[in-house]
Design a protein around this motif. Structure first.
Motif, PDB file in Angstrom:
ATOM      1  N   VAL A 163       0.863  -1.184   0.000  1.00  0.00           N
ATOM      2  CA  VAL A 163       0.000   0.000   0.000  1.00  0.00           C
ATOM      3  C   VAL A 163       0.898   1.232   0.000  1.00  0.00           C
ATOM      4  O   VAL A 163       1.674   1.451   0.935  1.00  0.00           O
ATOM      5  CB  VAL A 163      -0.935  -0.007   1.229  1.00  0.00           C
ATOM      6  N   MET A 164       0.824   2.000  -1.093  1.00  0.00           N
ATOM      7  CA  MET A 164       1.743   3.113  -1.295  1.00  0.00           C
ATOM      8  C   MET A 164       1.199   4.411  -0.675  1.00  0.00           C
ATOM      9  O   MET A 164      -0.009   4.584  -0.534  1.00  0.00           O
ATOM     10  CB  MET A 164       1.978   3.339  -2.800  1.00  0.00           C
ATOM     11  N   ASP A 165       2.138   5.311  -0.373  1.00  0.00           N
ATOM     12  CA  ASP A 165       1.739   6.598   0.192  1.00  0.00           C
ATOM     13  C   ASP A 165       2.818   7.607  -0.160  1.00  0.00           C
ATOM     14  O   ASP A 165       3.939   7.242  -0.516  1.00  0.00           O
ATOM     15  CB  ASP A 165       1.578   6.480   1.715  1.00  0.00           C
ATOM     16  N   LYS A 166       2.466   8.890  -0.070  1.00  0.00           N
ATOM     17  CA  LYS A 166       3.487   9.926  -0.219  1.00  0.00           C
ATOM     18  C   LYS A 166       3.235  11.007   0.822  1.00  0.00           C
ATOM     19  O   LYS A 166       2.138  11.126   1.376  1.00  0.00           O
ATOM     20  CB  LYS A 166       3.507  10.515  -1.637  1.00  0.00           C
ATOM     21  N   VAL A 280       6.268   4.381   1.698  1.00  0.00           N
ATOM     22  CA  VAL A 280       5.976   5.810   1.584  1.00  0.00           C
ATOM     23  C   VAL A 280       7.194   6.543   1.045  1.00  0.00           C
ATOM     24  O   VAL A 280       8.335   6.234   1.411  1.00  0.00           O
ATOM     25  CB  VAL A 280       5.516   6.399   2.944  1.00  0.00           C
ATOM     26  N   VAL A 281       6.939   7.470   0.132  1.00  0.00           N
ATOM     27  CA  VAL A 281       8.017   8.331  -0.348  1.00  0.00           C
ATOM     28  C   VAL A 281       7.766   9.724   0.239  1.00  0.00           C
ATOM     29  O   VAL A 281       6.641  10.220   0.230  1.00  0.00           O
ATOM     30  CB  VAL A 281       8.107   8.350  -1.891  1.00  0.00           C
ATOM     31  N   ILE A 282       8.851  10.291   0.805  1.00  0.00           N
ATOM     32  CA  ILE A 282       8.711  11.570   1.503  1.00  0.00           C
ATOM     33  C   ILE A 282       9.553  12.636   0.817  1.00  0.00           C
ATOM     34  O   ILE A 282      10.759  12.471   0.618  1.00  0.00           O
ATOM     35  CB  ILE A 282       9.109  11.421   2.990  1.00  0.00           C
ATOM     36  N   ASP A 283       8.879  13.722   0.466  1.00  0.00           N
ATOM     37  CA  ASP A 283       9.488  14.872  -0.196  1.00  0.00           C
ATOM     38  C   ASP A 283       9.976  15.830   0.895  1.00  0.00           C
ATOM     39  O   ASP A 283       9.188  16.267   1.730  1.00  0.00           O
ATOM     40  CB  ASP A 283       8.391  15.525  -1.064  1.00  0.00           C
ATOM     41  N   GLY A 313       7.626  -1.339  10.404  1.00  0.00           N
ATOM     42  CA  GLY A 313       7.211  -2.116   9.242  1.00  0.00           C
ATOM     43  C   GLY A 313       6.855  -1.275   8.036  1.00  0.00           C
ATOM     44  O   GLY A 313       6.122  -1.707   7.151  1.00  0.00           O
ATOM     45  N   LEU A 314       7.390  -0.058   8.001  1.00  0.00           N
ATOM     46  CA  LEU A 314       7.069   0.868   6.920  1.00  0.00           C
ATOM     47  C   LEU A 314       8.355   1.157   6.146  1.00  0.00           C
ATOM     48  O   LEU A 314       9.355   1.560   6.730  1.00  0.00           O
ATOM     49  CB  LEU A 314       6.526   2.156   7.562  1.00  0.00           C
ATOM     50  N   LYS A 315       8.315   0.956   4.834  1.00  0.00           N
ATOM     51  CA  LYS A 315       9.505   1.219   4.020  1.00  0.00           C
ATOM     52  C   LYS A 315       9.449   2.677   3.578  1.00  0.00           C
ATOM     53  O   LYS A 315       8.543   3.088   2.859  1.00  0.00           O
ATOM     54  CB  LYS A 315       9.516   0.290   2.810  1.00  0.00           C
ATOM     55  N   VAL A 316      10.428   3.463   4.029  1.00  0.00           N
ATOM     56  CA  VAL A 316      10.409   4.904   3.781  1.00  0.00           C
ATOM     57  C   VAL A 316      11.541   5.285   2.832  1.00  0.00           C
ATOM     58  O   VAL A 316      12.691   4.913   3.057  1.00  0.00           O
ATOM     59  CB  VAL A 316      10.593   5.681   5.105  1.00  0.00           C
ATOM     60  N   ALA A 317      11.207   5.992   1.752  1.00  0.00           N
ATOM     61  CA  ALA A 317      12.229   6.555   0.874  1.00  0.00           C
ATOM     62  C   ALA A 317      12.072   8.072   0.888  1.00  0.00           C
ATOM     63  O   ALA A 317      10.959   8.577   0.775  1.00  0.00           O
ATOM     64  CB  ALA A 317      12.052   6.016  -0.550  1.00  0.00           C
TER      65      ALA A 317
END
Lengths: 493, 493
Positions: A163-166, A280-283, A313-317
């Motif tokens: 489940v993707m998020d930004k 989640v990808v974080i700007d 358990g969250l993959k953060v980029a």
């Protein structure tokens, strides 16, 4: 005591009004900044007590502010019992932290339980936040705080392995990449149920901007239907209470103007974990008038976000981006929405900077989400945007949310021009945001401003720097007054 | 906007009420916990804004709480200008401390200037106090804070080379040595212009107790006349604003229940320096339910009090005393006053513990004040008390203050007895204080309680443990209810 709704808005802190001569005030020896617990019909609320002289209330009446009224679910004239509020048990844990002790998971869980139940006053919340600023939370504490913030709110789950998020660590006007990123990701088959907030201090939140394009005020079953049908949504998060304690923290942090890193990380990640996200990808925009001011600080923040995310358990980029000036041209709900539409439709005048940022964020999402092989995310994102698949997906999402619509136009548009020829050397994000708010954003969704220049451009004398969009000439005048005293754009002649 | 006095008591935090539909609220985009600056007739006040719906106020009206009204010196219906309050400049210094920086004298001076001007909100005050608890003030910072607290208030000076003072680091009911110590010291020729406070959370302050014996509400010229005539006084400090910022700090410290050592030292010493004292003896009661709980903590506090005092030209002597149980028998204004009278008059039933504490404190004062050679203070104090010179001096002081009077008697007196025979093993100071307040102290000066036992005494079944003094049987019942749930005296059978 009889309950009276007095129509008092205290912005988050429940207040109770009692007469100075009432028997509770006298016999309980209520002191400065006293707090009372009011109970009726099996519910209770703790409120700060203000005392009023005879006249405003009858004897045996207690007046409640709107916050207290809502929390109590009160009915006018209902009978309630009132007693001095017992001290919040978790304040001893807050003091333990303040005096240099470490807090464990169960401690944060107890504190957040009291925060969510409204048992801590604003002054006590300030103490908790100050303790975490003076004696920074380590990774373990930050993880525990994040978990505790998740627990006190709603938690969503989705029938998908990824489940993707930004997210964007705020502070940059016009940085409205979310609708574009969601459209590209969903067009590539990813699941991205995006909930966004409305503006708190900015001229527009993503939900405000998106609302000029489609309904965003969906309940949870409706959100699920949109995501099932199209893989993604762009809705207001108000229907679900993800990490609701964060609202209380934000209110106080703004007043004391602190934003400790541990608290920031917990704020961002608790909402993502509660939303059921796995990736989640974080700007992180970096610039002198953005929230994060140096690349070093941004890299440190990125490292901690990834580390704490991993523990949950969250993959953060994280992506460090240029935060030196606004993104796109529009600032305010409708002006930003027109930028988003132009990018999605591939219009020739679409702002390139907005498109490029959205593509960079999408590339990371596509690769981590498994929609593109490593190193191929950028190409896929660009292809999906340029061949119209992203626009088609966006339009489809809007239709399922309730129908795509045109952003409203402002009644008054006024150009603000350069007094002399020269080069644009700097743009102040904060002043520009204030200008858009003075023009009426986000209350009036058509209001805000549209930039005509970027840093590095040269302008002739009399050439427009930006256009103000507003409902009335009064608001235009108000904004121009501010601009005169605090120009947000520097022209070097 | 027109000013309206709404009769709202907010216990120290100025509040302003404006209609949600007023133009300032709308056009300024006032946010959560907004603060506004209200100006009229050359004066200004910063207040927290609460918004009300139509009905409570007319358009163009702004309602002020009592605190705001007093600070502004407003007149009903006067026209005022209202704008969003600019952020307090010194908050950047508070943040500097919070993030680990040190503060210099000029920084504390700036912060205290803003505190005194009411520019810091309660939440911001909490941040300042939390910063000083998490990252303790060193001796230099504590000295600078003390000096800054002196500067923002009134400052007295006396025409004497040595000006004596005493202080007790609170928390012990019935510890009413001040009237006795002042009488002994003044009888020996020392200058001791003692200003005392009223109760804040306790059942009686020294001023409350003293007021049952003589008027204490004297203005500064009257205080000077008393001291000139008799060498000493025992008056309420309300006429002079000695270290007034401390009131704001105390209000917040109580809510978060912290009492950082640096802040405590600055609070005590700033009032002494402002009062023009040169020598002060400080009583530090030590006990499990007193403010200071271990001898080690008391010794550390004593060392720092002396050190910081010395930097400010104040000679400080500390006495560690027994804080394991109340002093004397009475708790509450009149019950305590009767103990004081009994000691001064040398009555056979006078409480010995109160007399001995007063003598010990007086001995130090007499020696440091130059009235007795080293090692002879104790004998001189005892002689002056037992031969009636102290009583004569006390009566003379009371006469000049406006006339000696008899403490009032309570209408209702009820014995609370032992349920079984046994030995008194412990007395809880905090519960006993609460019991006296429930009986009506200090609002009703006759109210409180009179202990019949001390720790170590044996009691028979049915023998009185204490007597409650109150105005009505209702208050007696109220206190007995509390006693049943939280017995303050432990009897081991």
């Amino acid at each position: 005591m009889r309950l009276v709704r007095v129509g008092l808005h205290s912005q988050g802190e429940p207040l109770a009004l009692m007469r100075t001569d009432c028997h509770v005030c006298r016999s309980e020896g209520l002191h400065a900044r006293a707090r009372v617990e009011i109970a009726t019909g099996g519910r209770r609320v703790t409120a700060r007590l203000l005392q009023v002289e005879a006249g405003l209330l009858n004897p045996h009446e207690i007046g409640l502010s709107e916050d207290a009224w809502m929390r109590l679910g009160a009915t006018e004239g209902a009978v309630a019992t009132v007693r001095p509020a017992p001290p919040a048990a978790s304040m001893s844990l807050v003091r333990h932290k303040l005096y240099g002790g470490a807090l464990a998971q169960k401690d944060f869980t107890a504190i957040l339980g009291d925060v969510q139940a409204g048992l801590l006053s604003d002054v006590q919340l300030a103490t908790f936040l100050s303790a975490g600023a003076a004696l920074p939370l380590d990774d373990e504490e930050t993880t525990a705080l994040t978990r505790a913030m998740v627990v006190v709110g709603d938690r969503l789950s989705w029938d998908a392995p990824r489940v993707m998020d930004k997210h964007c660590v705020g502070g940059l006007p016009g940085n409205r990449t979310t609708p574009i990123v969601v459209a590209i990701a969903a067009a590539c088959g990813l699941v991205i149920p995006k909930t966004s907030s409305r503006a708190i201090t900015s001229p527009a939140g993503t939900a405000d901007t998106m609302e000029t394009l489609a309904p965003v005020d969906l309940d949870l079953p409706a959100i699920r239907r949109v995501v099932e049908a199209e893989g993604g949504c762009i809705v207001w998060g108000g229907a679900v209470r993800l990490s609701p304690a964060d609202d209380a923290f934000v209110r106080i942090e703004r007043e004391i103007d602190i934003d400790a890193e541990g608290q920031l990380i917990a704020s961002v990640l608790s909402k993502k974990v509660a939303a059921g996200s796995t990736h989640v990808v974080i700007d992180i925009p970096v610039g002198p008038t953005a929230k994060v001011r140096t690349a070093e600080a941004a890299r440190g923040l990125a490292t901690r976000l990834s580390l704490v995310g991993a523990r949950l358990g969250l993959k953060v980029a994280c992506l460090l981006t240029d935060g030196s000036q606004p993104v796109g041209r529009g600032i305010g709900p409708a002006p930003e929405a027109r930028d988003v539409l132009a990018v999605l439709r591939g219009e020739p005048e679409a702002p390139l900077d907005l498109a490029e940022r959205a593509l960079a964020l999408s590339a990371v999402l596509l690769e981590t989400g498994g929609a593109a092989a490593p190193g191929t995310g950028a190409d896929l994102a660009r292809a999906v945007l340029s061949d119209g698949r992203a626009w088609a997906k966006f339009a489809a999402i809007c239709e399922v949310q309730g129908g795509l619509r045109q952003p409203p136009e402002a009644a008054q548009i006024r150009a603000v021009t350069a007094h002399f020829a020269g080069q644009i050397t700097a743009i102040d994000n904060r002043r520009l945001a204030r200008l858009a708010k003075l023009a009426g954003a986000p209350g009036n969704p058509a209001a805000g401003l549209v930039l005509a220049v970027h840093v590095g451009d040269t302008v002739a004398k009399g050439q427009p720097l930006f256009h103000l969009h507003a409902a009335s000439t009064g608001e235009i005048a108000y904004a121009i007054d501010y601009w005169t005293g605090a120009p947000a754009i520097t022209v070097a002649g």
